[in-house]
Design a protein around this motif. Structure first.
Motif, PDB file in Angstrom:
ATOM      1  N   ILE A 201       0.843  -1.193   0.000  1.00  0.00           N
ATOM      2  CA  ILE A 201       0.000   0.000   0.000  1.00  0.00           C
ATOM      3  C   ILE A 201       0.881   1.247   0.000  1.00  0.00           C
ATOM      4  CG2 ILE A 201      -1.793   1.233   1.256  1.00  0.00           C
ATOM      5  CD1 ILE A 201      -2.476  -1.687   2.374  1.00  0.00           C
ATOM      6  N   GLN A 202       0.867   1.943  -1.122  1.00  0.00           N
ATOM      7  CA  GLN A 202       1.723   3.118  -1.271  1.00  0.00           C
ATOM      8  C   GLN A 202       0.954   4.388  -0.941  1.00  0.00           C
ATOM      9  OE1 GLN A 202       4.399   2.678  -4.832  1.00  0.00           O
ATOM     10  NE2 GLN A 202       2.978   1.046  -5.385  1.00  0.00           N
ATOM     11  N   ASN A 203       1.689   5.485  -0.815  1.00  0.00           N
ATOM     12  CA  ASN A 203       1.084   6.768  -0.422  1.00  0.00           C
ATOM     13  C   ASN A 203       0.261   6.622   0.851  1.00  0.00           C
ATOM     14  OD1 ASN A 203       2.067   8.308  -2.692  1.00  0.00           O
ATOM     15  ND2 ASN A 203       0.637   7.099  -3.916  1.00  0.00           N
ATOM     16  N   CYS A 204       0.777   5.900   1.790  1.00  0.00           N
ATOM     17  CA  CYS A 204       0.057   5.613   3.033  1.00  0.00           C
ATOM     18  C   CYS A 204       1.041   5.820   4.182  1.00  0.00           C
ATOM     19  CB  CYS A 204      -0.460   4.167   2.997  1.00  0.00           C
ATOM     20  SG  CYS A 204      -1.390   3.721   4.468  1.00  0.00           S
ATOM     21  N   GLU A 205       1.008   7.015   4.746  1.00  0.00           N
ATOM     22  CA  GLU A 205       1.970   7.354   5.808  1.00  0.00           C
ATOM     23  C   GLU A 205       1.391   6.992   7.170  1.00  0.00           C
ATOM     24  OE1 GLU A 205       3.466  11.323   5.654  1.00  0.00           O
ATOM     25  OE2 GLU A 205       4.601  11.109   7.522  1.00  0.00           O
ATOM     26  N   GLY A 214       0.124  -2.032  26.785  1.00  0.00           N
ATOM     27  CA  GLY A 214       1.410  -2.612  26.429  1.00  0.00           C
ATOM     28  C   GLY A 214       1.375  -3.573  25.261  1.00  0.00           C
ATOM     29  N   VAL A 215       0.227  -3.623  24.555  1.00  0.00           N
ATOM     30  CA  VAL A 215       0.120  -4.514  23.393  1.00  0.00           C
ATOM     31  C   VAL A 215      -0.243  -3.675  22.172  1.00  0.00           C
ATOM     32  CG1 VAL A 215      -1.097  -6.506  22.420  1.00  0.00           C
ATOM     33  CG2 VAL A 215      -0.721  -6.354  24.900  1.00  0.00           C
ATOM     34  N   VAL A 216       0.430  -3.952  21.049  1.00  0.00           N
ATOM     35  CA  VAL A 216       0.138  -3.182  19.853  1.00  0.00           C
ATOM     36  C   VAL A 216      -1.202  -3.639  19.270  1.00  0.00           C
ATOM     37  CG1 VAL A 216       1.280  -4.678  18.126  1.00  0.00           C
ATOM     38  CG2 VAL A 216       1.246  -2.193  17.805  1.00  0.00           C
ATOM     39  N   ARG A 217      -2.002  -2.655  18.803  1.00  0.00           N
ATOM     40  CA  ARG A 217      -3.328  -2.961  18.251  1.00  0.00           C
ATOM     41  C   ARG A 217      -3.444  -2.596  16.785  1.00  0.00           C
ATOM     42  NH1 ARG A 217      -4.994  -6.667  21.577  1.00  0.00           N
ATOM     43  NH2 ARG A 217      -5.283  -5.948  23.717  1.00  0.00           N
ATOM     44  N   GLY A 218      -2.535  -1.779  16.299  1.00  0.00           N
ATOM     45  CA  GLY A 218      -2.621  -1.360  14.903  1.00  0.00           C
ATOM     46  C   GLY A 218      -1.950  -0.019  14.711  1.00  0.00           C
ATOM     47  N   VAL A 219      -2.248   0.591  13.559  1.00  0.00           N
ATOM     48  CA  VAL A 219      -1.628   1.880  13.245  1.00  0.00           C
ATOM     49  C   VAL A 219      -2.676   2.856  12.722  1.00  0.00           C
ATOM     50  CG1 VAL A 219       0.654   0.921  12.744  1.00  0.00           C
ATOM     51  CG2 VAL A 219      -1.035   1.084  10.919  1.00  0.00           C
ATOM     52  N   GLN A 220      -2.388   4.137  12.902  1.00  0.00           N
ATOM     53  CA  GLN A 220      -3.166   5.199  12.271  1.00  0.00           C
ATOM     54  C   GLN A 220      -2.383   5.639  11.035  1.00  0.00           C
ATOM     55  OE1 GLN A 220      -6.181   6.400  13.387  1.00  0.00           O
ATOM     56  NE2 GLN A 220      -6.098   4.825  15.006  1.00  0.00           N
ATOM     57  N   THR A 221      -3.096   5.834   9.935  1.00  0.00           N
ATOM     58  CA  THR A 221      -2.397   6.239   8.709  1.00  0.00           C
ATOM     59  C   THR A 221      -3.166   7.354   8.018  1.00  0.00           C
ATOM     60  OG1 THR A 221      -3.537   4.908   7.030  1.00  0.00           O
ATOM     61  CG2 THR A 221      -1.917   3.760   8.394  1.00  0.00           C
ATOM     62  N   THR A 222      -2.535   7.909   6.992  1.00  0.00           N
ATOM     63  CA  THR A 222      -3.207   8.937   6.197  1.00  0.00           C
ATOM     64  C   THR A 222      -4.338   8.330   5.359  1.00  0.00           C
ATOM     65  OG1 THR A 222      -1.477   8.625   4.545  1.00  0.00           O
ATOM     66  CG2 THR A 222      -1.231  10.479   6.054  1.00  0.00           C
ATOM     67  N   ARG A 223      -4.447   7.006   5.341  1.00  0.00           N
ATOM     68  CA  ARG A 223      -5.558   6.341   4.641  1.00  0.00           C
ATOM     69  C   ARG A 223      -6.420   5.581   5.640  1.00  0.00           C
ATOM     70  NH1 ARG A 223      -3.134   3.771  -0.897  1.00  0.00           N
ATOM     71  NH2 ARG A 223      -5.338   3.351  -1.239  1.00  0.00           N
ATOM     72  N   GLY A 224      -6.463   6.074   6.859  1.00  0.00           N
ATOM     73  CA  GLY A 224      -7.357   5.500   7.857  1.00  0.00           C
ATOM     74  C   GLY A 224      -6.639   4.574   8.829  1.00  0.00           C
ATOM     75  N   ALA A 225      -7.411   4.133   9.841  1.00  0.00           N
ATOM     76  CA  ALA A 225      -6.841   3.244  10.854  1.00  0.00           C
ATOM     77  C   ALA A 225      -6.768   1.820  10.303  1.00  0.00           C
ATOM     78  CB  ALA A 225      -7.710   3.266  12.107  1.00  0.00           C
ATOM     79  N   ILE A 226      -5.710   1.109  10.646  1.00  0.00           N
ATOM     80  CA  ILE A 226      -5.554  -0.290  10.239  1.00  0.00           C
ATOM     81  C   ILE A 226      -5.206  -1.087  11.492  1.00  0.00           C
ATOM     82  CG2 ILE A 226      -4.249  -1.910   8.809  1.00  0.00           C
ATOM     83  CD1 ILE A 226      -3.612   0.451   6.925  1.00  0.00           C
ATOM     84  N   ARG A 227      -6.026  -2.082  11.808  1.00  0.00           N
ATOM     85  CA  ARG A 227      -5.725  -2.926  12.962  1.00  0.00           C
ATOM     86  C   ARG A 227      -4.720  -3.999  12.561  1.00  0.00           C
ATOM     87  NH1 ARG A 227     -11.172  -2.523  13.127  1.00  0.00           N
ATOM     88  NH2 ARG A 227     -11.478  -4.669  12.424  1.00  0.00           N
ATOM     89  N   ALA A 228      -3.906  -4.412  13.523  1.00  0.00           N
ATOM     90  CA  ALA A 228      -2.919  -5.454  13.230  1.00  0.00           C
ATOM     91  C   ALA A 228      -2.541  -6.160  14.521  1.00  0.00           C
ATOM     92  CB  ALA A 228      -1.682  -4.849  12.584  1.00  0.00           C
ATOM     93  N   LYS A 229      -2.281  -7.476  14.387  1.00  0.00           N
ATOM     94  CA  LYS A 229      -1.848  -8.240  15.552  1.00  0.00           C
ATOM     95  C   LYS A 229      -0.374  -7.996  15.833  1.00  0.00           C
ATOM     96  CE  LYS A 229      -5.218 -11.946  14.792  1.00  0.00           C
ATOM     97  NZ  LYS A 229      -5.634 -11.723  13.377  1.00  0.00           N
ATOM     98  N   LYS A 230       0.389  -7.795  14.761  1.00  0.00           N
ATOM     99  CA  LYS A 230       1.816  -7.508  14.907  1.00  0.00           C
ATOM    100  C   LYS A 230       2.190  -6.373  13.960  1.00  0.00           C
ATOM    101  CE  LYS A 230       3.104 -12.264  16.074  1.00  0.00           C
ATOM    102  NZ  LYS A 230       3.803 -13.475  15.620  1.00  0.00           N
ATOM    103  N   VAL A 231       3.114  -5.544  14.419  1.00  0.00           N
ATOM    104  CA  VAL A 231       3.571  -4.421  13.601  1.00  0.00           C
ATOM    105  C   VAL A 231       5.097  -4.419  13.598  1.00  0.00           C
ATOM    106  CG1 VAL A 231       3.646  -1.901  13.384  1.00  0.00           C
ATOM    107  CG2 VAL A 231       1.517  -3.026  14.094  1.00  0.00           C
ATOM    108  N   GLY A 232       5.669  -4.277  12.417  1.00  0.00           N
ATOM    109  CA  GLY A 232       7.120  -4.166  12.285  1.00  0.00           C
ATOM    110  C   GLY A 232       7.496  -2.780  11.784  1.00  0.00           C
TER     111      GLY A 232
END
Lengths: 416, 87
Positions: A201-205, A214-232
């Motif tokens: 997914i490009q153009n997505c900051e 203390g647990v990651v749930r996802g990310v906020q981006t310029t193309r909306g919120a995205i939930r995730a079990k793991k984030v790198g």
């Protein structure tokens, strides 16, 4: 679509109408198993190996610009495994082995060329150091040949052997070292990951990292919120900014490293050559341009361009070593933003947040590490355990004193 | 890039040696916990924007300078003597 020589010929016969895009352009889904922040070489290879080695395909790679638009497209494309310290040595050895099978694995021509790397030395002390390094490389199972002055002359007759200021005593030849086509590495991994179901997914900051208890749930981006079990986080060049979204302060200072390319010339430099008395390294691209670079500009910077003193220094070093290149015209120069760590070695590790992982601190050695970095980061994210060749790339090694200071220059970020 | 030394005036960047972030001015005291040393030696805010860092006027007055500058534009907005600052 599988690429092959036959495919090129048949497409040529039928007007090249059958080619399809190398990857999709999907909209982000609401949730993924894994989100990789950063669509550069390391991020794309991480996604590729998550899918290929671990069967994790519900993955998104989020890129704020375009794929491969960062440091993977802004380097001098040198591929080598000539490290000394345990911790680095096995990692880069693993990476070189992956390079050697990369084109067949990806079904993509990354133009990996093992043309040989020669590190020149100019004093007895440097010869001793390179002999020791060569032995370390051989102990690791890689290749190294110590050349004397005449041995170097056979390979590199165009060097200025007559000069008295920096006499050439010899060189350490690493026959399996070489170069590759930088963009193709990013594209090959992107295509391979996409084919296995990864969403690129490009153009997505990424603007925020969501953490609960203390647990990651996802990310906020310029193309909306995205939930995730793991984030790198795989964003060398902007690691401090992205890690700060998770409340982290990293052992990194960003510096600009310049590189240069001349107009295309007929084949003249057949190896990758580095000068031991001024930081200068050069190779010739398959297109004919001489690609060369030197040291950092030495002050913290996020400007993807450098200043003139280092341009002058690099040109002087090149002219001292091989005066023939003075006739070539420099076509363009650029700067890449380096994650400089206090010991010159990278980090592939978990963080204090459950499910949040970090791959950063590649100093100016990130390009050759692209395959193994992705391999080891994918292993860490999939299994929760560090890969055996990357087990020393811990984030806490600075606090605990287990530094991997390959150059032995101490805890100053710009000295590595 | 040119820096304006408070003692010597505007000089070429090549006269100066860059040391690192302002953090190096805040050396932990005797008996400080190890985490303080980690902060001092290794960890950095590393902003993409305005920062303060230490430069040494090696080819000039041999003074340490605290420089305020922008890491994205390379604009320099302030240079002060570390020695004066300590007073």
């Amino acid at each position: 679509m599988r690429y092959s020589g036959l495919k090129v010929i048949t497409e040529g016969l039928f007007g090249n109408k059958g080619w399809t895009p190398a990857w999709r352009d999907p909209a982000p889904k609401a949730e993924y198993d894994v989100v990789i922040i950063g669509g550069g070489g390391h991020g794309l290879s991480t996604a590729y190996y998550l899918a290929k080695n671990h069967g994790i395909t519900n993955v998104a790679v989020l890129e704020k610009g375009y794929l491969g638009g960062g440091n993977v497209g802004r380097n001098t494309t040198i591929v080598r495994a000539n490290y000394f310290l345990p911790g680095n040595s096995e990692f880069y050895s693993h990476s070189l082995k992956l390079w050697e099978g990369l084109e067949a694995d990806l079904n993509y021509n990354v133009m990996h060329s093992q043309r040989g790397l020669i590190n020149l030395f100019h004093s007895d002390g440097q010869r001793d150091a390179f002999a020791r390094r060569g032995n370390a490389m051989i102990n690791q199972g890689d290749d190294a040949i110590l050349l004397d002055r005449e041995g170097v002359r056979e390979h590199l007759p165009y060097l200025d052997f007559e000069q008295t200021r920096f006499p050439i005593y010899g060189g350490l030849l690493h026959p399996r070292g070489g170069s590759a086509r930088h963009d193709a590495v990013a594209w090959g991994y992107a295509r391979g990951a996409d084919k296995r179901g990864v969403d690129l997914i490009q153009n997505c900051e990424v603007t925020g990292i969501d953490i609960e208890n203390g647990v990651v749930r996802g990310v906020q981006t310029t193309r909306g919120a995205i939930r995730a079990k793991k984030v790198g986080i795989v964003v060398a060049g902007r690691s401090s900014q992205v890690a700060a979204m998770a409340g982290m302060r990293l052992p990194i200072e960003s510096h600009v490293l310049q590189a240069f390319v001349t107009e295309g010339l007929k084949p003249v430099i057949n190896h990758v050559v580095s000068f031991g008395m001024g930081h200068f390294y050069i190779s010739q691209s398959d297109k004919g341009g001489l690609v060369f670079g030197g040291d950092l500009d030495f002050y913290a910077s996020y400007a993807a361009r450098g200043n003139l003193p280092m341009v002058e220094h690099v040109m002087e070093a090149g002219m001292t070593l091989m005066p023939m290149i003075g006739r070539a015209k420099v076509l363009r120069s650029w700067g890449g933003i380096m994650d400089m760590s206090p010991d010159g070695s990278p980090v592939i590790d978990k963080t204090h947040v459950d499910g949040l992982f970090l791959d950063c601190g590649w100093n100016y050695g990130g390009f050759k590490a692209v395959p193994a970095s992705g391999w080891c980061m994918a292993h860490l994210m999939a299994t929760g355990e560090p890969h055996e060749v990357a087990r020393k790339f811990r984030l806490d090694r600075f606090a605990t004193g287990h530094l991997l200071d390959e150059e032995g220059t101490g805890s100053q970020h710009n000295l590595h | 890039m040119r820096l304006t030394c408070p003692l010597c005036g505007e000089r070429d960047r090549r006269e100066f040696y860059y040391y690192g972030a302002e953090d190096f001015l805040h050396r932990p005291g005797e008996g400080a916990p190890l985490s303080d040393w980690d902060n001092y030696l290794h960890l950095r805010d590393n902003p993409a924007g305005v920062t303060k860092d230490l430069w040494y006027h090696e080819a000039g007055c041999a003074q340490w300078l605290l420089v305020t500058r922008n890491t994205v534009t390379h604009e320099i907005t302030g240079v002060e003597l570390v020695a004066e600052r300590a007073k």
